[in-house]
Design a protein around this motif. Structure first.
Motif, PDB file in Angstrom:
ATOM      1  N   ASP A  28      84.045 158.667 -64.275  1.00 16.56           N
ATOM      2  CA  ASP A  28      84.738 157.376 -64.411  1.00 16.56           C
ATOM      3  C   ASP A  28      85.373 156.958 -63.083  1.00 16.56           C
ATOM      4  O   ASP A  28      85.284 155.795 -62.688  1.00 16.56           O
ATOM      5  CB  ASP A  28      85.834 157.469 -65.478  1.00 16.56           C
ATOM      6  CG  ASP A  28      85.270 157.532 -66.891  1.00 16.56           C
ATOM      7  OD1 ASP A  28      84.092 157.177 -67.067  1.00 16.56           O
ATOM      8  OD2 ASP A  28      86.024 157.945 -67.801  1.00 16.56           O
ATOM      9  N   TYR A  29      85.978 157.898 -62.395  1.00 15.25           N
ATOM     10  CA  TYR A  29      86.613 157.553 -61.117  1.00 15.25           C
ATOM     11  C   TYR A  29      85.573 157.272 -60.025  1.00 15.25           C
ATOM     12  O   TYR A  29      85.815 156.475 -59.125  1.00 15.25           O
ATOM     13  CB  TYR A  29      87.626 158.629 -60.704  1.00 15.25           C
ATOM     14  CG  TYR A  29      88.923 158.440 -61.449  1.00 15.25           C
ATOM     15  CD1 TYR A  29      89.846 157.497 -61.020  1.00 15.25           C
ATOM     16  CD2 TYR A  29      89.208 159.157 -62.604  1.00 15.25           C
ATOM     17  CE1 TYR A  29      91.022 157.270 -61.712  1.00 15.25           C
ATOM     18  CE2 TYR A  29      90.376 158.945 -63.307  1.00 15.25           C
ATOM     19  CZ  TYR A  29      91.285 158.003 -62.862  1.00 15.25           C
ATOM     20  OH  TYR A  29      92.443 157.771 -63.550  1.00 15.25           O
ATOM     21  N   GLU A  30      84.411 157.908 -60.129  1.00 16.94           N
ATOM     22  CA  GLU A  30      83.333 157.561 -59.183  1.00 16.94           C
ATOM     23  C   GLU A  30      82.887 156.117 -59.404  1.00 16.94           C
ATOM     24  O   GLU A  30      82.569 155.405 -58.452  1.00 16.94           O
ATOM     25  CB  GLU A  30      82.158 158.527 -59.333  1.00 16.94           C
ATOM     26  CG  GLU A  30      82.365 159.819 -58.592  1.00 16.94           C
ATOM     27  CD  GLU A  30      81.086 160.622 -58.434  1.00 16.94           C
ATOM     28  OE1 GLU A  30      80.073 160.043 -57.980  1.00 16.94           O
ATOM     29  OE2 GLU A  30      81.112 161.816 -58.759  1.00 16.94           O
ATOM     30  N   GLU A  31      82.888 155.683 -60.667  1.00 14.82           N
ATOM     31  CA  GLU A  31      82.542 154.289 -60.960  1.00 14.82           C
ATOM     32  C   GLU A  31      83.581 153.338 -60.375  1.00 14.82           C
ATOM     33  O   GLU A  31      83.238 152.258 -59.896  1.00 14.82           O
ATOM     34  CB  GLU A  31      82.415 154.081 -62.474  1.00 14.82           C
ATOM     35  CG  GLU A  31      81.182 154.723 -63.076  1.00 14.82           C
ATOM     36  CD  GLU A  31      81.131 154.565 -64.587  1.00 14.82           C
ATOM     37  OE1 GLU A  31      81.851 153.698 -65.144  1.00 14.82           O
ATOM     38  OE2 GLU A  31      80.366 155.322 -65.208  1.00 14.82           O
ATOM     39  N   ALA A  35      82.610 150.338 -57.884  1.00 12.72           N
ATOM     40  CA  ALA A  35      82.998 148.944 -58.126  1.00 12.72           C
ATOM     41  C   ALA A  35      83.833 148.411 -56.958  1.00 12.72           C
ATOM     42  O   ALA A  35      83.671 147.258 -56.536  1.00 12.72           O
ATOM     43  CB  ALA A  35      83.783 148.838 -59.434  1.00 12.72           C
ATOM     44  N   GLY A  36      84.706 149.238 -56.428  1.00 15.74           N
ATOM     45  CA  GLY A  36      85.515 148.820 -55.289  1.00 15.74           C
ATOM     46  C   GLY A  36      84.678 148.589 -54.050  1.00 15.74           C
ATOM     47  O   GLY A  36      84.927 147.650 -53.275  1.00 15.74           O
ATOM     48  N   ALA A  37      83.664 149.424 -53.833  1.00 12.74           N
ATOM     49  CA  ALA A  37      82.781 149.258 -52.675  1.00 12.74           C
ATOM     50  C   ALA A  37      81.989 147.964 -52.781  1.00 12.74           C
ATOM     51  O   ALA A  37      81.783 147.266 -51.777  1.00 12.74           O
ATOM     52  CB  ALA A  37      81.848 150.456 -52.545  1.00 12.74           C
ATOM     53  N   VAL A  38      81.570 147.614 -54.004  1.00 10.24           N
ATOM     54  CA  VAL A  38      80.832 146.359 -54.207  1.00 10.24           C
ATOM     55  C   VAL A  38      81.716 145.162 -53.878  1.00 10.24           C
ATOM     56  O   VAL A  38      81.267 144.169 -53.313  1.00 10.24           O
ATOM     57  CB  VAL A  38      80.296 146.282 -55.660  1.00 10.24           C
ATOM     58  CG1 VAL A  38      79.776 144.900 -55.991  1.00 10.24           C
ATOM     59  CG2 VAL A  38      79.210 147.318 -55.879  1.00 10.24           C
ATOM     60  N   SER A  39      82.995 145.277 -54.213  1.00 11.58           N
ATOM     61  CA  SER A  39      83.907 144.157 -53.950  1.00 11.58           C
ATOM     62  C   SER A  39      84.406 144.145 -52.496  1.00 11.58           C
ATOM     63  O   SER A  39      85.235 143.311 -52.141  1.00 11.58           O
ATOM     64  CB  SER A  39      85.088 144.182 -54.917  1.00 11.58           C
ATOM     65  OG  SER A  39      85.869 145.329 -54.687  1.00 11.58           O
ATOM     66  N   GLY A  40      83.924 145.092 -51.661  1.00 13.54           N
ATOM     67  CA  GLY A  40      84.248 145.072 -50.233  1.00 13.54           C
ATOM     68  C   GLY A  40      85.453 145.883 -49.831  1.00 13.54           C
ATOM     69  O   GLY A  40      85.929 145.767 -48.708  1.00 13.54           O
ATOM     70  N   LYS A  41      85.969 146.724 -50.707  1.00 15.69           N
ATOM     71  CA  LYS A  41      87.138 147.541 -50.376  1.00 15.69           C
ATOM     72  C   LYS A  41      86.695 148.837 -49.705  1.00 15.69           C
ATOM     73  O   LYS A  41      85.631 149.370 -50.007  1.00 15.69           O
ATOM     74  CB  LYS A  41      87.935 147.883 -51.639  1.00 15.69           C
ATOM     75  CG  LYS A  41      88.645 146.707 -52.259  1.00 15.69           C
ATOM     76  CD  LYS A  41      89.474 147.178 -53.437  1.00 15.69           C
ATOM     77  CE  LYS A  41      90.243 146.040 -54.064  1.00 15.69           C
ATOM     78  NZ  LYS A  41      91.047 146.502 -55.202  1.00 15.69           N
ATOM     79  N   SER A  42      87.549 149.334 -48.823  1.00 12.90           N
ATOM     80  CA  SER A  42      87.280 150.634 -48.202  1.00 12.90           C
ATOM     81  C   SER A  42      87.708 151.733 -49.173  1.00 12.90           C
ATOM     82  O   SER A  42      88.437 151.485 -50.131  1.00 12.90           O
ATOM     83  CB  SER A  42      88.044 150.773 -46.886  1.00 12.90           C
ATOM     84  OG  SER A  42      89.425 150.889 -47.143  1.00 12.90           O
TER      85      SER A  42
END
Length: 192
Positions: A28-31, A35-42
């Motif tokens: 779940d935390y890998e997801e 999701a954060g990487a898709v939205s452009g977060k480091s």
């Protein structure tokens, strides 16, 4: 902290859970990271948003009525130092007397070299005064003497830099050797 460190630390904190359940939580935390990487977060921003693995594990385990796994740390304690008594210090003093006389004599002679280099630098800087006095007294301006004064000023700057370097080296050597002797006399293991 990056994704790998976060997940590893969370996995360690959740070690009390069944392997399947722990794997599910970590997935779940890998997801969350995906999701954060898709939205452009480091990864660091995602970790900041999620919170610390310690708090997350505490919340998860508290919901299940289990205690968090505490990590134990080994903190080495220094060995007690046994200091020399007066007789031991006197024995070391006698044993180090000749080497100290030799080393401190060498240090003193090197300090003499440093003073000589400093005096040379001062002499180079005083050549313009001598040149001006020569011009005033003899009423003659000789061009080669003027250029010699300029050259000696350049040498003066070089000798000032050399003097500063030598003073620093000699202070380190003198203080270091003195500290070595003090620690040796006290019987401490660390000599520097």
């Amino acid at each position: 902290m990056d994704k790998t460190q976060f997940l590893n630390e969370l996995g360690v904190k959740l070690a009390g859970l069944e392997p399947e359940e722990r794997f599910e939580i970590l997935a779940d935390y890998e997801e969350h990271f995906a999701a954060g990487a898709v939205s452009g977060k480091s990864e660091q921003e995602i970790v900041f948003d999620l919170g610390s693995p310690d708090e997350i594990a505490r919340d998860i385990l508290a919901g299940r009525g289990e205690a968090a796994v505490e990590e134990t740390y080994y903190v080495p304690r220094p060995a007690p130092t046994k200091k020399r008594g007066a007789a031991g210090q006197f024995g070391v003093f006698l044993a180090m007397l000749i080497p100290n006389i030799v080393v401190y004599s060498l240090l003193l002679s090197f300090w003499g070299v440093v003073l000589g280099v400093a005096g040379s630098a001062l002499g180079f800087f005083l050549t313009p005064v001598a040149f001006i006095l020569d011009v005033v007294v003899n009423h003659s301006f000789v061009l080669y003497k003027f250029f010699a004064v300029i050259a000696s000023l350049g040498l003066g700057f070089i000798f000032v830099v050399l003097t500063m370097w030598l003073v620093k080296a000699m202070v380190l050597a003198t203080v270091g050797y003195t500290h070595f002797n003090i620690h040796l006399m006290k019987g401490e293991r660390k000599h520097v």
